[in-house]
Scaffold this motif. Structure first.
Motif, PDB file in Angstrom:
ATOM      1  N   ARG A  73     -25.450 -27.624 -11.975  1.00  0.00           N
ATOM      2  CA  ARG A  73     -26.855 -27.131 -11.636  1.00  0.00           C
ATOM      3  C   ARG A  73     -27.332 -27.737 -10.174  1.00  0.00           C
ATOM      4  O   ARG A  73     -28.067 -27.071  -9.476  1.00  0.00           O
ATOM      5  N   THR A  76     -26.135 -24.982  -8.045  1.00  0.00           N
ATOM      6  CA  THR A  76     -26.821 -23.980  -8.144  1.00  0.00           C
ATOM      7  C   THR A  76     -28.361 -23.862  -7.350  1.00  0.00           C
ATOM      8  O   THR A  76     -28.762 -23.019  -6.679  1.00  0.00           O
ATOM      9  N   SER A 122     -32.332 -29.389 -19.298  1.00  0.00           N
ATOM     10  CA  SER A 122     -31.119 -29.381 -18.783  1.00  0.00           C
ATOM     11  C   SER A 122     -30.372 -30.665 -18.931  1.00  0.00           C
ATOM     12  O   SER A 122     -29.067 -30.616 -19.358  1.00  0.00           O
ATOM     13  N   TRP A 134     -23.731 -23.889 -14.966  1.00  0.00           N
ATOM     14  CA  TRP A 134     -24.318 -23.507 -13.661  1.00  0.00           C
ATOM     15  C   TRP A 134     -25.871 -23.065 -13.819  1.00  0.00           C
ATOM     16  O   TRP A 134     -26.469 -23.280 -12.881  1.00  0.00           O
ATOM     17  N   PRO A 136     -29.552 -23.429 -14.162  1.00  0.00           N
ATOM     18  CA  PRO A 136     -30.603 -24.360 -14.412  1.00  0.00           C
ATOM     19  C   PRO A 136     -31.851 -23.965 -15.435  1.00  0.00           C
ATOM     20  O   PRO A 136     -32.710 -24.675 -15.701  1.00  0.00           O
TER      21      PRO A 136
END
Length: 143
Positions: A73, A76, A122, A134, A136
């Motif tokens: 995350r 990302t 998350s 990946w 979020p």
């Protein structure tokens, strides 16, 4: 099924604020569910801020996600932030318009708030469900 989650299902090493957030997510589901929305609306303002916004995530952004062990995350978010900077730069070069500083600050604050809003759920997904993916925005209200 009982109305309250038994705290034994949660990891014992959780800090009290994370425990409270996780209990809420366990009881009412993901932020996009109707049960979550109704229960969240009925919370007092302080509890809504605790459950819905992570202020460390706001101020430190993706670096805080990295500290929490959510490296996918983090990447990302870095991609999203980099893309916004590139788009803004290309726009400024292509049009010759000098982007005002207030606009830059607004975009930065908006992205920081998105990180802050998505961090708690998350981390819950990573810790409780084993989802260290990946996306979020997984389970969030607007996606």
């Amino acid at each position: 099924m009982s109305d309250r989650l038994t705290t034994s299902a949660l990891p014992s090493n959780l800090k009290p604020k994370w425990r409270e957030r996780f209990e809420f997510f366990e009881q009412y589901g993901e932020p996009s569910s109707p049960e979550f929305k109704a229960a969240y609306k009925n919370l007092p303002t302080g509890k809504r801020l605790l459950i819905g916004i992570n202020w460390v995530g706001f101020f430190f952004g993706p670096l805080y996600l990295l500290v929490l062990g959510m490296w996918r995350r983090t990447l990302t978010w870095f991609a999203i932030i980099s893309a916004s900077v590139i788009v803004e730069g290309v726009f400024a070069i292509a049009t010759g318009i000098d982007i005002p500083d207030a606009f830059d600050v607004g975009i930065s604050c908006g992205l920081a708030m998105l990180v802050a809003i998505t961090t708690n759920y998350s981390y819950y997904l990573k810790t409780m469900k084993g989802d260290n993916g990946w996306n979020p925005f997984s389970g969030m209200r607007w996606f």
